[in-house]
Motif scaffolding. Structure first.
Motif, short mmCIF file in Angstrom:
data_model
loop_
_atom_site.label_atom_id
_atom_site.label_comp_id
_atom_site.label_asym_id
_atom_site.label_seq_id
_atom_site.Cartn_x
_atom_site.Cartn_y
_atom_site.Cartn_z
N MET A 279 0.84 -1.20 0.00
CA MET A 279 0.00 0.00 0.00
C MET A 279 0.88 1.26 0.00
N MET A 280 1.97 1.22 0.77
CA MET A 280 2.86 2.38 0.84
C MET A 280 3.61 2.59 -0.46
N ARG A 281 3.97 1.50 -1.12
CA ARG A 281 4.63 1.64 -2.42
C ARG A 281 3.67 2.23 -3.46
N ALA A 282 2.41 1.81 -3.40
CA ALA A 282 1.40 2.39 -4.30
C ALA A 282 1.24 3.88 -4.01
N PHE A 283 1.30 4.25 -2.73
CA PHE A 283 1.20 5.66 -2.33
C PHE A 283 2.38 6.45 -2.91
N SER A 284 3.59 5.90 -2.80
CA SER A 284 4.76 6.62 -3.30
C SER A 284 4.67 6.83 -4.80
N MET A 285 4.10 5.84 -5.51
CA MET A 285 3.94 5.97 -6.96
C MET A 285 3.03 7.14 -7.31
N ARG A 286 1.91 7.26 -6.59
CA ARG A 286 0.98 8.36 -6.87
C ARG A 286 1.59 9.71 -6.47
N LEU A 287 2.35 9.75 -5.39
CA LEU A 287 3.01 11.00 -5.00
C LEU A 287 4.01 11.42 -6.09
N PHE A 288 4.69 10.44 -6.64
CA PHE A 288 5.61 10.71 -7.76
C PHE A 288 4.84 11.27 -8.95
N HIS A 289 3.66 10.70 -9.22
CA HIS A 289 2.85 11.20 -10.33
C HIS A 289 2.41 12.64 -10.11
N LEU A 290 2.35 13.05 -8.84
CA LEU A 290 2.02 14.45 -8.52
C LEU A 290 3.23 15.36 -8.70
N GLY A 291 4.40 14.77 -8.94
CA GLY A 291 5.61 15.57 -9.11
C GLY A 291 6.45 15.68 -7.85
N LEU A 292 6.10 14.89 -6.82
CA LEU A 292 6.85 14.92 -5.58
C LEU A 292 7.94 13.85 -5.61
N LEU B 158 -2.25 21.48 -4.90
CA LEU B 158 -1.12 21.85 -5.75
C LEU B 158 -1.55 22.23 -7.17
N GLU B 159 -2.86 22.15 -7.43
CA GLU B 159 -3.43 22.46 -8.74
C GLU B 159 -2.80 21.62 -9.85
N ILE B 160 -2.79 20.32 -9.61
CA ILE B 160 -2.24 19.36 -10.58
C ILE B 160 -3.38 18.52 -11.13
N ASP B 161 -3.52 18.47 -12.44
CA ASP B 161 -4.61 17.69 -13.02
C ASP B 161 -4.12 16.31 -13.44
N GLU B 162 -5.05 15.45 -13.84
CA GLU B 162 -4.70 14.08 -14.19
C GLU B 162 -3.85 14.01 -15.46
N VAL B 163 -4.00 14.97 -16.33
CA VAL B 163 -3.18 15.00 -17.54
C VAL B 163 -1.70 15.12 -17.15
N SER B 164 -1.41 15.99 -16.20
CA SER B 164 -0.03 16.16 -15.72
C SER B 164 0.46 14.91 -15.03
N ARG C 264 -0.58 11.81 -15.58
CA ARG C 264 -0.37 10.76 -16.58
C ARG C 264 0.94 10.98 -17.34
N ALA C 265 1.34 12.22 -17.53
CA ALA C 265 2.57 12.53 -18.26
C ALA C 265 3.80 12.03 -17.50
N ARG C 266 3.67 11.86 -16.18
CA ARG C 266 4.80 11.37 -15.37
C ARG C 266 4.79 9.85 -15.23
N HIS C 267 3.76 9.19 -15.73
CA HIS C 267 3.69 7.73 -15.62
C HIS C 267 4.75 7.09 -16.51
N THR C 268 5.35 6.02 -16.02
CA THR C 268 6.41 5.37 -16.80
C THR C 268 5.91 4.88 -18.16
N THR C 269 6.78 4.95 -19.13
CA THR C 269 6.47 4.40 -20.46
C THR C 269 7.23 3.09 -20.68
N LEU C 270 8.04 2.69 -19.71
CA LEU C 270 8.82 1.45 -19.84
C LEU C 270 8.02 0.29 -19.28
N GLU C 271 6.95 -0.05 -20.00
CA GLU C 271 6.06 -1.14 -19.58
C GLU C 271 5.92 -2.15 -20.70
#
Length: 198
Positions: free
Chosen positions: A61-74, A183-189, A191-198
């Protein structure tokens, strides 16, 4: 002598079970202090490095949390990842210890505090020993592996520590939504940080 008569396995009705599970999770989330969640959002928004940690399913659960925080730009990275830099003043360790104490979590929290970082604890236990190591504690009043079913009131849909783990996942998703708004971050932003190495 063994009986050849097969015992009928009770049929669990999925919609009914799902309703019970959702009711269980809703009660847990409804008991979380809103002011503590708001305080955590503030710490996360201001932190430099955010280290996250948990054990077993809590760790997932914590790793999933860190992934979403990363997607926020943190800059959020799980403890144990080789890319996690040194943490210190201005940084944050967010750890989960549902039963209230794990020796490894206690050691990490002490190390983080001695380095000058702030610490946050997710736990299910109001009297958790680790609260003394935390700058902020978020209490999720749910059953964990440390609390057998006979010590719980009423029938439970979710086994073992699943209520705590499910509640932790949903709470972290709520925190991500709150932070995105703050932080005024939308889902488009995101998604742009999501990995493409899948």
């Amino acid at each position: 002598m063994k009986s050849n008569t097969a015992r009928a396995i009770p049929v669990v009705d999925l919609p009914s079970w799902a309703a019970d599970a959702c009711h269980e999770l809703r009660a847990i989330l409804g008991a979380i202090a809103v002011e503590d969640v708001d305080a955590l959002c503030g710490l996360l928004a201001q932190a430099g490095v955010i280290a996250v940690h948990g054990l077993g399913r809590e760790g997932l659960m914590m790793r999933a949390f860190s992934m979403r925080l990363f997607h926020l730009g943190l800059q959020a990275i799980p403890v144990g990842d080789m890319a996690l830099p040194a943490i210190g003043e201005g940084d944050l360790l967010v750890a989960s210890a549902g039963p209230g104490h794990f020796d490894t979590v206690a050691a990490l929290m002490r190390i983080a505090r001695s380095a000058g970082a702030k610490t946050v604890l997710f736990t299910a236990e109001p009297g958790a020993p680790l609260r003394s190591c935390a700058d902020l504690t978020i209490l999720l009043p749910a059953r964990t592996m440390a609390r057998p079913v006979e010590h719980s009131s009423g029938p439970l849909a979710l086994p073992m520590g699943s209520a705590y783990e499910g509640g932790l996942f949903l709470l972290c998703e709520h925190i991500v939504a709150q932070l995105a708004s703050r932080l005024e971050i939308d889902e488009v932003s995101m998604r742009a940080r999501h990995t493409t190495l899948e």
